[in-house]
Design an enzyme around this catalytic site. Structure first.
Site, PDB file in Angstrom:
ATOM      1  N   PRO A 106      29.045  41.072  48.802  1.00 63.18           N
ATOM      2  CG  PRO A 106      30.166  42.974  49.568  1.00 63.18           C
ATOM      3  CD  PRO A 106      30.299  41.498  49.425  1.00 63.18           C
ATOM      4  N   GLY A 110      31.509  44.866  42.422  1.00 62.45           N
ATOM      5  CA  GLY A 110      32.674  44.476  41.623  1.00 62.45           C
ATOM      6  C   GLY A 110      33.463  43.349  42.279  1.00 62.45           C
ATOM      7  N   GLY A 112      32.580  40.102  42.160  1.00 58.83           N
ATOM      8  CA  GLY A 112      32.373  38.812  41.488  1.00 58.83           C
ATOM      9  C   GLY A 112      31.231  37.984  42.029  1.00 58.83           C
ATOM     10  CB  SER A 113      28.069  38.780  43.851  1.00 61.23           C
ATOM     11  OG  SER A 113      27.662  39.819  42.987  1.00 61.23           O
ATOM     12  CB  ALA A 115      31.802  35.244  38.543  1.00 56.23           C
ATOM     13  CB  ALA A 116      30.734  33.673  43.514  1.00 54.35           C
ATOM     14  CG  ASP A 157      34.585  38.658  37.527  1.00 51.49           C
ATOM     15  OD1 ASP A 157      35.693  39.172  37.331  1.00 51.49           O
ATOM     16  OD2 ASP A 157      33.582  39.314  37.899  1.00 51.49           O
TER      17      ASP A 157
HETATM   18  O1  PMV Z   1      33.677  45.603  38.298  1.00 53.00           O
HETATM   19  P1  PMV Z   1      33.985  44.268  37.751  1.00 53.00           P
HETATM   20  O2  PMV Z   1      34.479  43.313  38.761  1.00 53.00           O
HETATM   21  O3  PMV Z   1      32.886  43.731  36.875  1.00 53.00           O
HETATM   22  O4  PMV Z   1      35.300  44.408  36.837  1.00 53.00           O
HETATM   23  C1  PMV Z   1      35.281  44.897  35.567  1.00 53.00           C
HETATM   24  C2  PMV Z   1      36.663  44.796  35.014  1.00 53.00           C
HETATM   25  C3  PMV Z   1      36.798  45.484  33.659  1.00 53.00           C
HETATM   26  O5  PMV Z   1      38.143  45.287  33.269  1.00 53.00           O
HETATM   27  C4  PMV Z   1      36.538  46.968  33.773  1.00 53.00           C
HETATM   28  C5  PMV Z   1      35.853  44.877  32.629  1.00 53.00           C
HETATM   29  C6  PMV Z   1      36.161  43.442  32.255  1.00 53.00           C
HETATM   30  O6  PMV Z   1      35.246  42.793  31.679  1.00 53.00           O
HETATM   31  O7  PMV Z   1      37.281  42.960  32.442  1.00 53.00           O
END
Ligand code: PMV
Length: 326
Positions: A106, A110, A112-113, A115-116, A157
């Site tokens: 999805p 958060g 990791g779409s 990055a993948a 990620d």
């Molecule tokens: O929501 P995501 O998966 O982009 O995670 C962010 C994680 C943080 O620690 C809040 C930011 C980061 O760059 O590590």
């Protein structure tokens, strides 16, 4: 020739936000993947790159010579196309190809779409161009792409998507150490359609830390100790401790102000239906929670689905994978 690469999404188990201040983190690759297929365009006269995204459906052209995506998005919101574009440039991709992206992760949750998609694009395009990249190089290029598109990004990620499995990222992201665990980790992801804005949330924590350093710094220190303890719990198969640590971490994330009513409801719904531990995963504000649910996977998924979206995940031991059809 046709080259297909897939790369997994991720969930952060411990260390979101504190990782921004050099603390360690633990992330898992999940069995939801992005697939990127590259093939030559039939029309050899066509000197663009055609990109087709299957879900959500999107079709665009990349004009490498003009350095633009056609048609242009007026709000400059190209979403994953920017990641694809910058990834292709990293490996000097030439035009005359078609790229098909099939995303089973999805978007904006958060997980990791981006990055993948980035990792899979770099892996597919480098192989298509007969450039031999090691996994370390793929992860490094992919991190550079995330930095170029987003301005800021921790390498977590792109590292986990490249290597798969479970990764412990040491202080100041110095090393990414794979954790070999030999027990099942039954996890459920719950996500709300309301996305969280990572940049804004990171900024809000920064402001809170500036306003109340003697309160916020010990919270970040506690998060570090939680991550260190969680590493031991994972290695020793200590389920109870792992769950406790997730719940304590959730309280601290709430204290940092990154919770939301939807996330909180999901966290408690999961616990009330039998999860041993549940917490926000990623930046918070919206997006996803992760719940640790030994013997309760289906129960927790259906309880969460009553109000939001949920699915059970398995750890994907495989990181990026490439397949070539001649
Ligand atoms: O929501 P995501 O998966 O982009 O995670 C962010 C994680 C943080 O620690 C809040 C930011 C980061 O760059 O590590």
């Amino acid at each position: 020739m046709q080259v297909t690469a897939t790369a997994p999404g991720k969930a952060i188990l411990f260390g979101e936000h504190s990782v921004v201040y050099g603390k360690p983190a633990i992330a898992v690759a999940v069995d939801r993947r992005a697939q990127v297929k590259i093939q030559k365009l039939d029309n050899t006269e066509d000197n663009t790159i055609q990109v087709k995204v299957k879900n959500p459906p999107l079709s665009r052209c990349i004009d490498l010579k003009e350095d633009r995506i056609i048609p242009e998005d007026k709000n400059n919101q190209n979403g994953i196309l920017d990641y694809i574009f910058k990834s292709l440039k990293k490996v000097n991709q030439e035009d005359g190809i078609e790229i098909t992206v099939d995303l089973k992760i999805p978007l904006g949750a958060g997980l990791g779409s981006s990055a993948a998609v980035t990792v899979a694009t770099i892996a597919a395009a480098s192989r298509y161009n007969q450039i031999n990249l090691s996994k370390d190089e793929i992860a490094e290029y992919a991190h550079q792409v995330e930095l170029e598109v987003q301005g800021a990004a921790s390498p977590i990620d792109t590292t986990i998507s490249t290597f798969g499995g479970i990764i412990y990222l040491s202080r100041n992201a110095k090393t990414a150490i794979p954790l070999q665990i030999n027990w099942d980790l039954p996890l459920v992801i719950g996500y709300t359609e309301k996305p969280g804005n990572t940049g804004k949330l990171v900024e809000s924590v920064r402001l809170k830390r500036k306003a109340y350093p003697e309160i916020i710094n010990p919270i970040l220190d506690s998060m570090e100790r939680i991550t260190e303890n969680a590493r031991e719990a994972l290695l020793h198969g200590n389920q109870k401790k792992l769950g406790d640590l997730m719940n304590i971490n959730q309280g601290l994330l709430d204290a940092l102000g990154v919770n939301s009513i939807e996330l909180s409801n999901m966290v408690y719904t999961a616990r009330n239906t039998g999860a041993i531990g549940s917490k926000i995963t990623g930046a918070g504000g919206g997006g996803s929670i992760i719940a640790f649910c030994p013997n309760k996977l289906e129960k927790v998924v259906s309880a969460l689905e009553a109000s939001e979206n949920a699915f059970s995940v398995h750890i994907s031991p495989e990181g990026v994978q490439v397949n070539v059809d001649e």
